[in-house]
Design an enzyme around this catalytic site. Structure first.
Site, mmCIF file in Angstrom:
data_model
loop_
_atom_site.group_PDB
_atom_site.id
_atom_site.type_symbol
_atom_site.label_atom_id
_atom_site.label_comp_id
_atom_site.label_asym_id
_atom_site.label_seq_id
_atom_site.Cartn_x
_atom_site.Cartn_y
_atom_site.Cartn_z
ATOM 1 N N ARG A 116 -21.806 27.785 -23.967
ATOM 2 C CA ARG A 116 -20.587 27.632 -24.822
ATOM 3 C C ARG A 116 -19.182 27.807 -24.275
ATOM 4 O O ARG A 116 -17.970 27.414 -24.664
ATOM 5 C CB ARG A 116 -20.808 28.293 -26.114
ATOM 6 C CG ARG A 116 -21.610 27.804 -27.179
ATOM 7 C CD ARG A 116 -21.962 28.592 -28.256
ATOM 8 N NE ARG A 116 -22.410 29.855 -28.216
ATOM 9 C CZ ARG A 116 -23.411 30.282 -27.985
ATOM 10 N NH1 ARG A 116 -24.708 29.231 -27.953
ATOM 11 N NH2 ARG A 116 -24.087 31.505 -27.700
ATOM 12 N N GLU A 135 -31.830 44.130 -22.355
ATOM 13 C CA GLU A 135 -32.636 45.115 -23.118
ATOM 14 C C GLU A 135 -34.004 45.353 -22.600
ATOM 15 O O GLU A 135 -34.680 46.358 -22.467
ATOM 16 C CB GLU A 135 -32.390 44.912 -24.696
ATOM 17 C CG GLU A 135 -32.796 46.053 -25.321
ATOM 18 C CD GLU A 135 -32.564 45.560 -26.816
ATOM 19 O OE1 GLU A 135 -31.936 44.402 -27.262
ATOM 20 O OE2 GLU A 135 -33.059 46.293 -27.769
#
Ligand code: AMP
Length: 174
Positions: free
Chosen positions: A66, A103
């Site tokens: 994006r 993560e």
């Protein structure tokens, strides 16, 4: 918030549990598809114009994917060049790679080597991991990362700074 900004915000949709449970995804597709897209780019240009002029910034670096849409349009509006910061394996060699921790696991981004002062653009700043990785990769590739701007800063998720500078944003959510 100005009326202009409010009308942009109405066209950004919160999508719960995408792409993973617990994430509220900020979908800018309706805003990109709207008649306000050119005005959005003009507002982003106002956000960065002073910095671009004062710091002699000669390129916008956009983060896949994006950041490509916003960054390329912004580069056109500012009359400067565009650099894609890409996911691994998309750019032909030679590239400069940078891996960073997620993560779970790691991710890698790649850029082409170059010089000059750049501003990085993306749609959403969440934890700041992606922007830190992009700034690190661009620096390793020879650029000077002078500024960072995003459409939305989810400030409650980060304390992002790059070399003592906070990111500029059109919308900050505390
Ligand atoms: P982060 O590295 O955590 O700052 O995540 C930033 C990157 O992930 C950006 O390239 C965003 O496009 C995307 N991203 C992270 N969180 C969101 C969200 N809530 N909505 C939309 N995109 C997001």
């Amino acid at each position: 918030m100005t009326n202009t900004h409010a009308k942009f915000l109405k066209l950004i949709t919160d999508v719960p549990d995408f792409p993973k449970p617990g994430i509220i995804f900020k979908d800018i597709s309706p805003l990109l598809a709207s008649e306000w897209f050119p005005e959005l780019i003009q507002e982003l240009a106002e956000l960065v114009r002073e910095s671009v002029n004062e710091n002699n910034i000669t390129r916008i670096a956009g983060i896949e994917s994006r950041g490509f849409i916003l960054g390329a349009a912004l580069a056109h509006e500012m009359n400067i060049g565009f650099i894609p910061v890409r996911k691994e394996g998309k750019l032909p060699p030679p590239t400069v790679r940078h891996s960073y921790a997620l993560e779970y696991g790691t991710d890698t981004i790649e850029v082409k080597a170059g010089t000059g002062s750049v501003i990085i653009i993306d749609d959403v700043l969440a934890t700041g991991g992606t922007l830190t990785a992009a700034a690190t990769a661009l620096t390793a590739a020879g650029y000077t990362v002078t500024d960072i701007a995003v459409l939305m800063d989810l400030k409650f998720l980060n304390r992002f700074e790059w070399q003592g500078r906070a990111a500029k944003s059109l919308f900050a959510f505390s």
